[in-house]
Design an enzyme around this catalytic site. Sequence first.
Site, PDB file in Angstrom:
ATOM      1  N   GLY A  34      11.913   7.600  -1.367  1.00  0.00           N
ATOM      2  CA  GLY A  34      11.747   6.220  -1.846  1.00  0.00           C
ATOM      3  C   GLY A  34      11.106   6.274  -3.221  1.00  0.00           C
ATOM      4  N   ARG A  35      10.409   5.191  -3.562  1.00  0.00           N
ATOM      5  CA  ARG A  35       9.797   5.112  -4.895  1.00  0.00           C
ATOM      6  C   ARG A  35       8.816   6.252  -5.142  1.00  0.00           C
ATOM      7  NH1 ARG A  35       9.852  -0.989  -3.782  1.00  0.00           N
ATOM      8  NH2 ARG A  35       8.614  -0.363  -2.003  1.00  0.00           N
ATOM      9  N   ILE A  36       7.915   6.490  -4.174  1.00  0.00           N
ATOM     10  CA  ILE A  36       6.876   7.501  -4.409  1.00  0.00           C
ATOM     11  C   ILE A  36       7.468   8.906  -4.315  1.00  0.00           C
ATOM     12  CG2 ILE A  36       4.636   8.411  -3.625  1.00  0.00           C
ATOM     13  CD1 ILE A  36       3.975   5.545  -2.685  1.00  0.00           C
ATOM     14  N   ARG A  44       1.234   8.164   5.708  1.00  0.00           N
ATOM     15  CA  ARG A  44       0.446   7.594   6.794  1.00  0.00           C
ATOM     16  C   ARG A  44       0.098   8.700   7.778  1.00  0.00           C
ATOM     17  NH1 ARG A  44      -0.282   4.022   3.850  1.00  0.00           N
ATOM     18  NH2 ARG A  44       0.090   1.780   4.134  1.00  0.00           N
ATOM     19  N   GLU A  80      -8.188   7.248  11.080  1.00  0.00           N
ATOM     20  CA  GLU A  80      -9.022   7.193   9.869  1.00  0.00           C
ATOM     21  C   GLU A  80     -10.222   6.315  10.183  1.00  0.00           C
ATOM     22  OE1 GLU A  80      -6.681   5.892   6.496  1.00  0.00           O
ATOM     23  OE2 GLU A  80      -5.220   7.462   6.851  1.00  0.00           O
ATOM     24  N   HIS A 118      -7.859   8.638   2.053  1.00  0.00           N
ATOM     25  CA  HIS A 118      -6.816   7.638   1.761  1.00  0.00           C
ATOM     26  C   HIS A 118      -7.049   6.995   0.381  1.00  0.00           C
ATOM     27  CE1 HIS A 118      -3.732   4.918   3.948  1.00  0.00           C
ATOM     28  NE2 HIS A 118      -3.471   4.951   2.658  1.00  0.00           N
ATOM     29  N   ALA A 173      -4.945   7.789  -2.471  1.00  0.00           N
ATOM     30  CA  ALA A 173      -3.849   8.113  -3.409  1.00  0.00           C
ATOM     31  C   ALA A 173      -3.612   7.014  -4.447  1.00  0.00           C
ATOM     32  CB  ALA A 173      -2.572   8.414  -2.650  1.00  0.00           C
TER      33      ALA A 173
END
Length: 326
Positions: free
Chosen positions: A157-159, A239, A268, A287, A289
């Site tokens: 995808g985008r990332i 995730r 988490e 978490h 990023a």
Amino acid sequence: MPKPKVFVTRKINPSAIEKLQSIADAEIWPNENPPPKEILLEKFAATQAVLTMLTDSVDHEVINRAPSNFKIISQMAVGTDNIDVTSATKRKIPIGHTPDVLTESCADFTWALITAIARRVSESHQEVRQGIWLPWGPDVLLGADLFGATLGIIGLGRIGLAVARRALGFNMKVLYFSKTRKPDLETKYNLQYRSMEELLSISDFVSLHVNLNQSTHHLINTDTIKFMKKSAYLINIARGKIIDPKALTQAIHNKQIAGAALDVFDPEPIQQNHPLLSCPNVIITPHIASASIPVRKKMAEMAVENILFALQNNPIPYCVNPIVYQ
Ligand code: DGY
């Protein structure tokens, strides 16, 4: 006319709050920890919009507390796996999110993790802090090379794509696995499509960039992790639930893979006594990023923009379930 009531589940950038206050009566949850369920139930029942974070569990029960004039759940994140999208859609409640704006910072951070795990940055730093600075030696803190290595991206995808683009600078061979094949991107960025098994068995670095859903829950498990090379590293900024933590712990313990760098975990925060925390070949960050100053400001602004559109009865610009407008 009184201003519509909005609940914001965490302190966000003051300029975004100011914008929100101009048309709404916004209440901001003051704590660092997410509001407990009873507060979410209460606030959903008493407001027209809620600005949520990915740590808020917006389930069926919470959504069903929203009154009939409720306008929007606006999530300050791109992922919305903490929200029961089906229940919201059934109730014709639009869900906003913040795509694109965090793509590059998340890709940057993926590379921070890849570089750090390959070259033992965290481990070296810990040693120096503890007063252990071994004299330069041919065998001291040896790691893996990035340049010329093979990177396997799961989820283009985008990332995932932004991570792949950066790999070209490291002269890497880039493989990807995705639900749909993307021939244009293959040509443009010299990417090679592989089945997941092939990708896992060839890659030196495996980086996860899929959304969390039923089909990706524990995508990396005892069976799939077996395909990875002993010298390979697993990276996850997507995730936590995409990896079965027990399978990973076992794989690290049995030296089935060389290491892992994780920005997300299930649950988490990770339990303080979790065995992975004492493994030098595992890096775990909390978490972060997308956590650059400009990106978090833009995310807050987008989440507020979605609310402003919804309160004015307009379709929101960044919508997860546009079907609610049909
Ligand atoms: C997201 O937006 O889903 C990211 O995980 C936030 O850091």
